[in-house]
Enzyme design. Structure first.
Site, PDB file in Angstrom:
ATOM      1  N   ASP A  30       0.960  -1.148   0.049  1.00  0.00           N
ATOM      2  CA  ASP A  30       0.017   0.085   0.013  1.00  0.00           C
ATOM      3  C   ASP A  30       1.031   1.253  -0.158  1.00  0.00           C
ATOM      4  O   ASP A  30       1.940   1.131   0.644  1.00  0.00           O
ATOM      5  CB  ASP A  30      -0.990  -0.065   1.071  1.00  0.00           C
ATOM      6  N   ASN A  86     -12.957  -3.260   2.964  1.00  0.00           N
ATOM      7  CA  ASN A  86     -13.785  -1.959   3.045  1.00  0.00           C
ATOM      8  C   ASN A  86     -14.835  -2.054   1.752  1.00  0.00           C
ATOM      9  O   ASN A  86     -14.210  -2.183   0.671  1.00  0.00           O
ATOM     10  CB  ASN A  86     -12.894  -0.761   2.937  1.00  0.00           C
ATOM     11  N   GLN A  93     -14.445   2.476   1.618  1.00  0.00           N
ATOM     12  CA  GLN A  93     -13.967   1.835   0.393  1.00  0.00           C
ATOM     13  C   GLN A  93     -13.653   3.228  -0.507  1.00  0.00           C
ATOM     14  O   GLN A  93     -14.566   3.958  -0.911  1.00  0.00           O
ATOM     15  CB  GLN A  93     -14.651   0.998  -0.547  1.00  0.00           C
ATOM     16  N   HIS A  99     -10.563  -5.435  -3.068  1.00  0.00           N
ATOM     17  CA  HIS A  99      -9.133  -5.656  -2.507  1.00  0.00           C
ATOM     18  C   HIS A  99      -9.360  -5.797  -1.196  1.00  0.00           C
ATOM     19  O   HIS A  99     -10.308  -5.534  -0.485  1.00  0.00           O
ATOM     20  CB  HIS A  99      -8.177  -4.291  -2.800  1.00  0.00           C
ATOM     21  N   HIS A 101      -7.107  -5.893   2.358  1.00  0.00           N
ATOM     22  CA  HIS A 101      -5.995  -5.215   3.081  1.00  0.00           C
ATOM     23  C   HIS A 101      -5.305  -6.347   3.970  1.00  0.00           C
ATOM     24  O   HIS A 101      -6.058  -6.878   5.007  1.00  0.00           O
ATOM     25  CB  HIS A 101      -6.325  -4.122   4.141  1.00  0.00           C
TER      26      HIS A 101
HETATM   27  P1  5GP Z   1      -9.804   1.564   0.360  1.00  0.00           P
HETATM   28  O1  5GP Z   1      -9.870   2.585   1.201  1.00  0.00           O
HETATM   29  O2  5GP Z   1     -10.366   1.462  -0.775  1.00  0.00           O
HETATM   30  O3  5GP Z   1     -10.213   0.175   1.336  1.00  0.00           O
HETATM   31  O4  5GP Z   1      -8.407   1.151   0.165  1.00  0.00           O
HETATM   32  C1  5GP Z   1      -7.482   1.793  -0.811  1.00  0.00           C
HETATM   33  C2  5GP Z   1      -6.120   1.605  -0.615  1.00  0.00           C
HETATM   34  O5  5GP Z   1      -5.257   1.763  -1.531  1.00  0.00           O
HETATM   35  C3  5GP Z   1      -5.764   2.697   0.460  1.00  0.00           C
HETATM   36  O6  5GP Z   1      -4.898   2.011   1.537  1.00  0.00           O
HETATM   37  C4  5GP Z   1      -4.838   3.600  -0.263  1.00  0.00           C
HETATM   38  O7  5GP Z   1      -3.678   3.839   0.584  1.00  0.00           O
HETATM   39  C5  5GP Z   1      -4.117   2.594  -1.444  1.00  0.00           C
HETATM   40  N1  5GP Z   1      -3.825   3.218  -2.809  1.00  0.00           N
HETATM   41  C6  5GP Z   1      -4.513   4.138  -3.395  1.00  0.00           C
HETATM   42  N2  5GP Z   1      -4.015   4.460  -4.434  1.00  0.00           N
HETATM   43  C7  5GP Z   1      -2.842   3.715  -4.692  1.00  0.00           C
HETATM   44  C8  5GP Z   1      -1.660   3.375  -5.534  1.00  0.00           C
HETATM   45  O8  5GP Z   1      -1.686   3.921  -6.808  1.00  0.00           O
HETATM   46  N3  5GP Z   1      -0.613   2.413  -5.448  1.00  0.00           N
HETATM   47  C9  5GP Z   1      -0.871   1.794  -4.131  1.00  0.00           C
HETATM   48  N4  5GP Z   1       0.161   0.801  -3.960  1.00  0.00           N
HETATM   49  N5  5GP Z   1      -1.816   1.792  -3.205  1.00  0.00           N
HETATM   50  C10 5GP Z   1      -2.575   2.946  -3.465  1.00  0.00           C
END
Ligand code: 5GP
Ligand code: ZN
Length: 113
Positions: A30, A86, A93, A99, A101
């Site tokens: 991440d 999420n 999300q 995805h 985590h």
């Molecule tokens: P969500 O909030 O949708 O459950 O998690 C999305 C995750 O993707 C977040 O933890 C954020 O830091 C990560 N993320 C967003 N954009 C990128 C990216 O371009 N590269 C990587 N490696 N992680 C990302």
């Protein structure tokens, strides 16, 4: 899927710090880690969220879940870890490509915030 950041990582259009990859899933670190180890385990197929998962996805979902322990072991999470998904607005999300985590190398809190 156009304009999906995780599809771009899957397709190597943008770089990801890849921890694991096979034909079905990819796991990458991440960008904003919330734990010493924080990787995102992602089906290569564009599924927007858990809302859209159906029995048609049994193979990919089963594959992903069966690989979690191997990815965790590879990352040295022998003392345990947390797997978080999420979903939707209340689930916070932000990226609309399914995805999970995988968080580890610190003691987690319960209940989560
Ligand atoms: P969500 O909030 O949708 O459950 O998690 C999305 C995750 O993707 C977040 O933890 C954020 O830091 C990560 N993320 C967003 N954009 C990128 C990216 O371009 N590269 C990587 N490696 N992680 C990302
Ligand atoms: Zn996508």
């Amino acid at each position: 899927m156009d304009n999906c950041i995780f599809c771009k990582i899957v397709n190597k259009e943008i770089p990801g710090n890849i921890a694991y990859e096979d034909d079905v899933i990819i796991a990458f670190h991440d960008l904003e880690p919330q734990a010493p180890v924080h990787v995102l385990i992602v089906p290569k197929e564009h599924i927007p969220s858990l809302y859209e998962v159906t029995f048609d996805h049994m193979e990919v979902m089963g594959w992903l879940m069966a690989k979690v322990k191997d990815i965790a072991a590879e990352l040295g999470l022998e003392n345990g870890y947390r797997l978080v998904c999420n979903c939707g607005e209340d689930g916070m999300q932000t990226v609309k490509h399914l995805h999970f985590h995988l968080l580890g190398k610190r003691k987690m809190q319960w209940p989560p915030g």
